[in-house]
Structures are given as structure tokens and as C-alpha cells.
Write an enzyme that holds these catalytic residues in place. Structure first.
Site, PDB file in Angstrom:
ATOM      1  N   ARG A 253      90.219   2.469 -54.409  1.00 42.97           N
ATOM      2  CA  ARG A 253      91.747   4.087 -55.538  1.00 42.97           C
ATOM      3  C   ARG A 253      91.687   5.443 -55.125  1.00 42.97           C
ATOM      4  NH1 ARG A 253      87.808   0.000 -57.741  1.00 42.97           N
ATOM      5  NH2 ARG A 253      88.573  -1.464 -58.704  1.00 42.97           N
TER       6      ARG A 253
ATOM      7  N   LYS B  76      84.956   1.888 -59.870  1.00 45.57           N
ATOM      8  CA  LYS B  76      85.038   1.578 -61.010  1.00 45.57           C
ATOM      9  C   LYS B  76      83.166   1.441 -61.118  1.00 45.57           C
ATOM     10  CE  LYS B  76      89.237   1.383 -62.150  1.00 45.57           C
ATOM     11  NZ  LYS B  76      90.463   0.375 -62.888  1.00 45.57           N
TER      12      LYS B  76
ATOM     13  N   HIS C 232      98.247   3.126 -55.158  1.00 46.67           N
ATOM     14  CA  HIS C 232      97.760   2.600 -55.361  1.00 46.67           C
ATOM     15  C   HIS C 232      98.568   0.628 -54.791  1.00 46.67           C
ATOM     16  CE1 HIS C 232      94.812   0.516 -58.330  1.00 46.67           C
ATOM     17  NE2 HIS C 232      95.194  -0.598 -58.565  1.00 46.67           N
TER      18      HIS C 232
ATOM     19  N   ARG D  32      97.081  -0.283 -52.075  1.00 46.85           N
ATOM     20  CA  ARG D  32      95.549  -1.464 -52.441  1.00 46.85           C
ATOM     21  C   ARG D  32      96.079  -2.481 -52.222  1.00 46.85           C
ATOM     22  NH1 ARG D  32      90.993  -1.496 -54.283  1.00 46.85           N
ATOM     23  NH2 ARG D  32      90.334  -1.953 -56.466  1.00 46.85           N
TER      24      ARG D  32
ATOM     25  N   HIS E  31      86.057  -5.333 -57.333  1.00 44.22           N
ATOM     26  CA  HIS E  31      87.422  -6.065 -58.788  1.00 44.22           C
ATOM     27  C   HIS E  31      85.658  -7.351 -59.508  1.00 44.22           C
ATOM     28  CE1 HIS E  31      91.224  -5.874 -57.856  1.00 44.22           C
ATOM     29  NE2 HIS E  31      91.345  -4.827 -58.725  1.00 44.22           N
TER      30      HIS E  31
ATOM     31  N   TYR F 231      96.692  -8.073 -58.294  1.00 41.45           N
ATOM     32  CA  TYR F 231      97.008  -7.879 -57.162  1.00 41.45           C
ATOM     33  C   TYR F 231      97.641  -8.574 -56.449  1.00 41.45           C
ATOM     34  CZ  TYR F 231      94.539  -3.855 -58.480  1.00 41.45           C
ATOM     35  OH  TYR F 231      93.736  -2.923 -58.690  1.00 41.45           O
TER      36      TYR F 231
END
Length: 337
Positions: free
Chosen positions: A183, A207, A282, A285, A308, A317
């Protein structure tokens, strides 16, 4: 100015003026107040990115409710009917089901804090909780980059008239975006100490403050090493700001590291974001995930590499082109005919 701003400005409460606004530079501040449900909700979030997203959603909610400021929202007046009416408005302005679900989640979370603070009744909160999220989905319009186009991108970086240091840094950035699926904030925050040169791994904190270990493909590692061989510092951020002459940018008041916005602007600089196409960081990614999947990598492994929490997120994705979908129909239907 509200007493709630005194800790931000570093002045005594007695010096705070009641007439001042809660805005600075046109943006709403999240201010400290232990009796405020907004503050309680924001403080419950783990990452700065999540806090910023919640703040922006609250600003949009305030606007749609006709409030000048997020602190003008009367949470005790936000009931089930108000939320349903707001969802209708959001639908009319064309927001996707996922975006409307995000708005609903933030509103419910703030109202939960209002309930815990004793500002709304149990019945009020139960009625709010009963509002259902929007169903459905929209096709993502993001583009991916092919391996051939990625090679062309690297060639383009080489052809730009710029210092060697800038060229090596920018190529290393693109290699980590496409070769590690990072990211933007992970890349901008990446430190030299997070690189294990012996095993060619990156230790990334993503995250939710979740740490993961990513293997560097040899091609990716060689591009990174080429930049690190001329890196101006022994510690600190992997990617630093450079002047037009390729020298490290240094100013006492500024951080030496690249910001996420600067990484986004690199995509503009090299034509990934233009009138003809839109491939922001992104999308690189997403390309990383799709390349892995198309070449046989297990979906669960890809999910771990991306950081994730859910396989469902990883599935989003993985992009199948319309040609792939069309070919599946042509090749697998009416086989007996």
C-alpha cells in the site's frame, strides 16, 4: 473557540475564545472530549488511515444532513428514519453500495459510542442497529498493468532526463509496488531496518497494525539494491526526497521520507495516470495479486502477502478481464454440440 481545541493549540483553557471555529485550513478537526461520541469512535480505530477515512465520512454525513460542522450533528436526533432517508439521498447522488455501507458503518459506530456514553436510549440504539446495509456491488473500473507494460514503464523511467539517483529510486519504488503489493502508506513508511538482506524479505506493518513478511523476488531485490547502494543515509526511510539535481532534500522542518501523495504523483509523472489510462499505486497492488493468481499462486497465500483479513477482500483484488470471462463462456458451454 471550544474548550476542546485548547490541547491542540497548546494554550490554556482560559485563553480559548468561544467565538472561534472548529475549522483549521477548511478541515474539521477531531478534538479531545471524553463525552463526545465522535472522539470515542475515532480513538477506537487502530490506524491513522482509518481515522482519516472516518473523519471524511463524518464530514460528508454532516454536509448531507445540512450541518456546517461534524460537531453540529445532533446524534440524539439521528434515528432509524433519518438514516434511511440519508441512504436514499446517497443512492440518488450515485454512491456505490460499498460506499453507502461505509457511511452506515461509521454512523452506527458513532451512535454506539453515544449509547455507551448514555446519550441515547437502548430502544433508540436498537432501532438504529436494525438498519440494513445496502446490497449489491459495482464493477471496479480500475486498470491493471501487464508485465510487458511494466517493462515499458521501467524503460520510460530510464529515458527521462534526470539524475541517476532519481532514476534508481523511482524504479525501485515501482518494483516494490508491483513486486510486493505494498500500500502507499506502507511504502512511504518503509524503513531501512525493515529489510532483511540475508533472506531477501521485507517486514511490513500494514492496516490494523498487522505485521507481515514478504519475500522479495530476485528481480525486485536487485532493483531495490541498486537504489540502496547510493542511498544517502544509513537508517531511516527507504525512499527519501531528492532535489532536482538528485541530492537528498534536507530541511529541518520537513521529513526526509516520501509521502504517499508523492508516490501517487510518480504515477502521474510517468503517464500511469493520464487521460488515456488510470493506474494509480493501488492498481499496481491489484496487479501484483492478479499476476500471482494467474500464475498459479494459492488465493490464501496471496491474501497473507497482501495483509488481508478476509479472502473475500483478496477475491475482489483478482481482476479477470472481459476477454477471460468471454473465453470461459466460449470454451465451457455446449461442449457436447
Amino acid at each position: 473557540m471550544s474548550y476542546r481545541l485548547s490541547h491542540i493549540l497548546g494554550i490554556a483553557p482560559s485563553e480559548v475564545s468561544k467565538e472561534s471555529s472548529l475549522h483549521t485550513g477548511g478541515q474539521n478537526l477531531i478534538v479531545r472530549d471524553n463525552e463526545c461520541p465522535i472522539y470515542a469512535y475515532i480513538m477506537s480505530l487502530n490506524s491513522d488511515k482509518s481515522k482519516e477515512t472516518a473523519r471524511r465520512v463524518l464530514m460528508a454525513v454532516a454536509m448531507h444532513l445540512g450541518c456546517d460542522d461534524i460537531y453540529h450533528i445532533k446524534w440524539s436526533k439521528i434515528d432509524k428514519n433519518t438514516i434511511n432517508n440519508l441512504l436514499i439521498i446517497l443512492d440518488k447522488v450515485g454512491l456505490s453500495p460499498d460506499t453507502k455501507s461505509l457511511y452506515l458503518s461509521v454512523i452506527k459506530s458513532v451512535l454506539k459510542e453515544a449509547f455507551l456514553l448514555g446519550q441515547i436510549t437502548t430502544l433508540h440504539y436498537e432501532r438504529v442497529k436494525s438498519v440494513k446495509r445496502s446490497m449489491g456491488s459495482r464493477i471496479k473500473k480500475h486498470q491493471l498493468i501487464s508485465e510487458q507494460n511494466f517493462r515499458q514503464l521501467l524503460q520510460q523511467v530510464d529515458e527521462v532526463k534526470q539524475p541517476t539517483a532519481t532514476c534508481l529510486r523511482d524504479k525501485a519504488i515501482f518494483h516494490l509496488l508491483i513486486g510486493c503489493g505494498l500500500r502507499r502508506f506502507e511504502l512511504s513508511g518503509l524503513q531501512l531496518a525493515q529489510i532483511n538482506h540475508e533472506t531477501q524479505h521485507l517486514i511490513v506493518v500494514g492496516k490494523g497494525n498487522k505485521e507481515r513478511e514478504i519475500k522479495l523476488h530476485n528481480i525486485t531485490y536487485l532493483a531495490l539494491k541498486a537504489w540502496l547502494n547510493i542511498h544517502p543515509y544509513r537508517n531511516g526511510p527507504v525512499f527519501v526526497r531528492l532535489t532536482k539535481s538528485g541530492q537528498p532534500y534536507y530541511k529541518m522542518s520537513d521529513t526526509p521520507g516520501l509521502s504517499g501523495h508523492a508516490i501517487y504523483n510518480l504515477c502521474k509523472k510517468y503517464g500511469l495516470i493520464s487521460a488515456a489510462q488510470r493506474i494509480p499505486p493501488h492498481s499496481l497492488r491489484r496487479s501484483y495479486a492478479t499476476w500471482l493468481y494467474n500464475n498459479g499462486a494459492d488465493l490464501k497465500v496471496i491474501s497473507v502477502l497482501l495483509g488481508h483479513s478476509s479472502l473475500k477482500t483478496t477475491e475482489i483484488y483478482i481482476k479477470h478481464t472481459q476477454d477471460d470471462i468471454d473465453q470461459a463462456v466460449d470454451a465451457n458451454l455446449f461442449s457436447s454440440f
